[in-house]
Motif scaffolding. Structure first.
Motif, PDB file in Angstrom:
ATOM      1  N   PRO A 116       1.192  -0.777  -0.305  1.00  0.00           N
ATOM      2  CA  PRO A 116       0.261   0.141   0.383  1.00  0.00           C
ATOM      3  C   PRO A 116       1.074   1.176  -0.316  1.00  0.00           C
ATOM      4  CG  PRO A 116      -0.833  -1.088   2.037  1.00  0.00           C
ATOM      5  CD  PRO A 116       1.381  -2.302   1.063  1.00  0.00           C
ATOM      6  N   LYS A 170       6.431   9.691  -0.883  1.00  0.00           N
ATOM      7  CA  LYS A 170       7.705   8.996  -0.194  1.00  0.00           C
ATOM      8  C   LYS A 170       8.382   7.325  -0.567  1.00  0.00           C
ATOM      9  CE  LYS A 170       4.865   7.618   3.339  1.00  0.00           C
ATOM     10  NZ  LYS A 170       4.017   7.880   4.716  1.00  0.00           N
ATOM     11  N   GLY A 192      -7.964   5.035   4.321  1.00  0.00           N
ATOM     12  CA  GLY A 192      -7.227   4.578   5.275  1.00  0.00           C
ATOM     13  C   GLY A 192      -6.213   2.910   4.473  1.00  0.00           C
ATOM     14  N   GLN A 194      -5.947   3.574  -5.301  1.00  0.00           N
ATOM     15  CA  GLN A 194      -6.647   4.207  -4.383  1.00  0.00           C
ATOM     16  C   GLN A 194      -6.907   5.430  -4.518  1.00  0.00           C
ATOM     17  OE1 GLN A 194      -5.392   4.627  -0.657  1.00  0.00           O
ATOM     18  NE2 GLN A 194      -7.024   3.752   0.553  1.00  0.00           N
ATOM     19  N   ALA A 243      -0.424   4.421  -1.431  1.00  0.00           N
ATOM     20  CA  ALA A 243      -1.477   5.449  -1.386  1.00  0.00           C
ATOM     21  C   ALA A 243      -1.384   6.341  -0.698  1.00  0.00           C
ATOM     22  CB  ALA A 243      -2.676   5.322  -2.219  1.00  0.00           C
ATOM     23  N   GLY A 244      -0.069   6.887   0.525  1.00  0.00           N
ATOM     24  CA  GLY A 244      -1.062   7.627   1.839  1.00  0.00           C
ATOM     25  C   GLY A 244      -0.276   9.229   1.095  1.00  0.00           C
ATOM     26  N   LEU A 245      -0.767   9.993   1.611  1.00  0.00           N
ATOM     27  CA  LEU A 245      -0.336  11.470   0.856  1.00  0.00           C
ATOM     28  C   LEU A 245       0.896  11.836   2.091  1.00  0.00           C
ATOM     29  CD1 LEU A 245      -3.844  13.231   2.331  1.00  0.00           C
ATOM     30  CD2 LEU A 245      -3.095  12.181  -0.305  1.00  0.00           C
ATOM     31  N   GLY A 246       1.393  10.988   2.994  1.00  0.00           N
ATOM     32  CA  GLY A 246       3.087  11.143   2.892  1.00  0.00           C
ATOM     33  C   GLY A 246       3.118  12.396   3.553  1.00  0.00           C
ATOM     34  N   THR A 247       2.275  13.583   4.752  1.00  0.00           N
ATOM     35  CA  THR A 247       1.371  14.321   5.275  1.00  0.00           C
ATOM     36  C   THR A 247       2.565  14.942   6.232  1.00  0.00           C
ATOM     37  OG1 THR A 247       0.003  13.954   6.985  1.00  0.00           O
ATOM     38  CG2 THR A 247      -0.839  14.582   4.503  1.00  0.00           C
ATOM     39  N   ARG A 248       3.690  13.949   6.729  1.00  0.00           N
ATOM     40  CA  ARG A 248       4.939  13.966   7.631  1.00  0.00           C
ATOM     41  C   ARG A 248       6.397  14.708   6.661  1.00  0.00           C
ATOM     42  NH1 ARG A 248       4.282   8.997  11.200  1.00  0.00           N
ATOM     43  NH2 ARG A 248       3.860   8.153   9.419  1.00  0.00           N
TER      44      ARG A 248
END
Ligand code: UTP
Length: 298
Positions: free
Chosen positions: A11, A28, A111, A106, A13-18
């Protein structure tokens, strides 16, 4: 004996905001530890565990990740002409066989559970599969997923990588409620995603390696969004237990770096830099100098 695990879902597809602003344009998973992107560490670990098919759950803006696994004919021929055989080998090791890799989108970051669910049509109804989160990088003599597939071959069920964390950190993880502690393997009677600090059932936390029964994909259809308003993979695994199927935690041998956080990424950079024979001496000298300068300034 349990069926062999040959497919893995990544997975990504996260936004990697950190890691903003870097992740505004760089996925990321493409960020590098020394000279290899995070995703390459994850792929190497999967291969060592016998994974043959690689499923990436991606999202908008992750084009660089897809390109990374393509062949680079111009670069390869230029290196060949110049006789740079070693670099050519490095480059070749990043190539993926045609058809071994699949990308699923995604459309919205709903999530981790939702990301895994997006890949459901690529997993057969009787097929166990692995899930690897590339931002958890694990330095280990025997790669973590390989340790897990070996244990899984013996015991079956569903299995999550587990790590002891200090009690005050447990609320950042999925936490295991232990039925029986058998050493490397623990049998699990419940799982809680991001429990309140005084409600963690143990200090054994789940980190980003899983071997899952395909039933977990069906469970994802049954559950509602959980902690943080996201569809949680932990909740779908917990449903396995509620329905009477076996779930195990596996205490892996190795050091895990949380490369989804800035501090974890920097720690991993130091550890992997120091582990590289070509950099070791110079880098260690530099770090020693930095430490003594800092001490002198205090
Ligand atoms: P994280 O919790 O680290 O979220 O996801 P994130 O978006 O990547 O990073 P931050 O918190 O905003 O900095 C853990 C893993 O789950 C994937 C991520 O790509 C990462 O590998 N993920 C998470 C998805 O694929 N989709 C989601 O909707 C959420």
């Amino acid at each position: 004996m349990a069926r062999k695990v040959t497919k893995a879902i990544f997975p990504v597809a996260g936004l990697g905001t950190r890691f903003l602003p870097a992740t505004k344009s760089i996925p990321k998973e493409i960020m590098t530890l020394v000279d290899r992107p995070l995703i390459q560490y994850a792929i190497d670990e999967a291969r060592a565990a016998g994974i043959k098919e690689f499923i990436f759950v991606t999202s908008r803006g992750k084009g660089a990740l897809e390109d990374y696994f393509d062949h680079a004919p111009e670069l390869e021929s230029s290196l060949r002409k110049k006789g740079k055989d070693q670099l050519l080998e490095v480059l070749k090791s990043t190539n993926m066989e045609s058809g071994a890799i699949a990308y699923i989108r995604q459309h919205k970051a709903l999530g981790l559970g939702h990301a895994v669910w997006c890949a459901r049509r690529l997993i057969a109804p009787n097929e166990p599969f692995a899930v690897i989160l590339p931002d958890d990088v694990i330095a280990a003599e025997k790669p973590c997923l390989q340790q897990m597939t070996e244990a899984y071959d013996e015991i079956g069920g569903s299995m999550v990588a587990a790590m002891e964390v200090p009690p005050e950190r447990a609320s950042s993880y999925g936490v295991l409620d232990i039925r029986e502690d058998m050493g490397s393997i623990v049998s699990v009677k419940g799982m809680v995603e991001k429990p309140k600090s005084n409600e963690a059932p143990s200090n054994l936390a789940v980190i980003g390696r899983y071997i899952l029964s395909p039933k977990v994909l069906q469970n994802l259809n049954k559950i509602k969004s959980g902690a943080g308003g996201e569809l949680q993979l932990t909740d779908a695994i917990a449903l396995e237990i509620a329905e009477g199927r076996d779930v195990y935690g596996y205490r892996f041998r190795g050091q895990r770096f949380d490369c989804g956080s800035k501090a974890g990424f920097l720690q991993a950079t130091v550890a992997f830099g120091l582990a590289r024979p070509d950099l070791q001496t110079e880098f260690a000298d530099y770090l020693r100098q930095m430490v003594s300068l800092q001490k002198a300034a205090q």
